[in-house]
Design an enzyme around this catalytic site. Structure first.
Site, short mmCIF file in Angstrom:
data_model
loop_
_atom_site.label_atom_id
_atom_site.label_comp_id
_atom_site.label_asym_id
_atom_site.label_seq_id
_atom_site.Cartn_x
_atom_site.Cartn_y
_atom_site.Cartn_z
N SER A 149 0.82 -1.22 0.00
CA SER A 149 0.00 0.00 0.00
C SER A 149 0.85 1.26 0.00
O SER A 149 0.48 2.27 -0.61
CB SER A 149 -0.95 0.01 1.20
OG SER A 149 -0.23 -0.02 2.41
N GLN A 163 -4.46 8.79 -24.73
CA GLN A 163 -3.97 8.23 -26.00
C GLN A 163 -4.28 9.16 -27.15
O GLN A 163 -5.32 9.82 -27.18
CB GLN A 163 -4.63 6.86 -26.25
CG GLN A 163 -4.14 6.19 -27.53
CD GLN A 163 -4.64 4.75 -27.65
OE1 GLN A 163 -5.13 4.16 -26.69
NE2 GLN A 163 -4.49 4.17 -28.82
N ARG A 209 3.60 -8.75 -17.44
CA ARG A 209 3.72 -8.46 -18.87
C ARG A 209 5.10 -8.79 -19.46
O ARG A 209 5.31 -8.63 -20.66
CB ARG A 209 3.36 -7.01 -19.13
CG ARG A 209 1.90 -6.70 -18.87
CD ARG A 209 0.98 -7.62 -19.64
NE ARG A 209 -0.39 -7.12 -19.69
CZ ARG A 209 -1.33 -7.54 -20.51
NH1 ARG A 209 -1.06 -8.52 -21.35
NH2 ARG A 209 -2.55 -7.04 -20.48
#
Length: 261
Positions: free
Chosen positions: A88, A121, A215
């Site tokens: 956190s 974007q 990823r």
């Protein structure tokens, strides 16, 4: 002729700790000596340490009667946070990146990471395409026939973009912007998903760790892996104490025993 491009990641924003206000706070609570072991400042790592020590009032022994010993080495302190998965406090540190020359295949996957992120974007509803920059993975670059046929298709699509702009008279003096927008929005329907685009992407350190872990995994899409690896390399240099637990395995995946901190 369509332009070959390579995805790149740049840090354009990072935490900026207000040292004067922090010192005033520390003086009020009797923790002013905490900064004595910090000759070289790293705002991100110090911000996270401040957040962690605030939870226990552990800037010095005795400030909290329950705390009789404190770690004075910042790397050891942050390593302990990671080891015990106190994630956190990592959320306080936010970074902003320019992720450039990535495909819309990439962005469709990347935007699935929503927790703790902000995304802007390039909009092809407003930005008219005059060329179709495109990323080819290395194995595709080594296939001459595939590369040739791909370039032919992209060239045809690029020529069609130019034709539509002329056909719609988008550069005609006095054309209302709303009409330009409508036509430009239609034109993007003839752009491939592999078209290179750009993101401004912000995420906190806890999220960044998760993204790098998931990823760079061997099963991730290869363009996504390429960007996530660049992200990991940047952050390992930027905040080494918070990424020191990672090992890059033979597949290129970033692995750690402290996943999902």
């Amino acid at each position: 002729m369509p332009t070959p491009v390579t995805p790149t990641v740049r840090i354009i924003g990072r935490p900026n700790l207000d040292r004067e206000e922090l010192h005033r706070y520390l003086a009020e609570i009797g923790g002013q000596d905490w900064t004595a072991h910090r000759p070289d400042y790293n705002d991100t790592q110090d911000l996270i340490e401040v957040a962690g020590r605030t939870c226990y009032r552990s800037f010095a022994a005795g400030l909290n009667p329950n705390v009789t010993r404190v770690r004075t080495d910042p790397d050891a302190y942050l390593g302990n946070i990671v080891e015990h998965r106190h994630g956190s406090v990592l959320e306080h540190a936010q970074y902003t990146f320019i992720i450039q020359n990535v495909s819309r295949v990439f962005t469709h996957e990347w935007v699935r990471h929503r927790q703790g992120v902000a995304i802007s974007q390039e909009s092809l509803r407003y930005v008219r395409l005059t060329e179709l920059p495109f990323w080819y993975p290395e194995w595709a670059q080594n296939d001459p026939e595939l590369l040739s046929r791909g370039q032919q298709i992209l060239t045809a699509l690029e020529d069609f973009q130019t034709w539509m702009a002329d056909h719609f008279q988008l550069d005609r003096a006095g054309m209302p912007f709303h009409e330009k927008k409508a036509k430009t929005s239609f034109m993007r329907r003839f752009a491939p998903e592999g078209l290179a685009t750009v993101l401004v992407w912000s995420a906190n350190v806890r999220t960044l760790r998760h993204v790098v872990e998931t990823r760079t995994d061997e099963g991730a899409e290869e363009e996504v892996r390429l960007v996530a690896n660049q992200l990991g390399e940047l952050m390992a240099t930027e905040v080494p104490a918070l990424f020191a637990d990672y090992v890059i395995d033979d597949t290129g995946a970033w692995t750690t025993p402290h996943r999902k901190v």
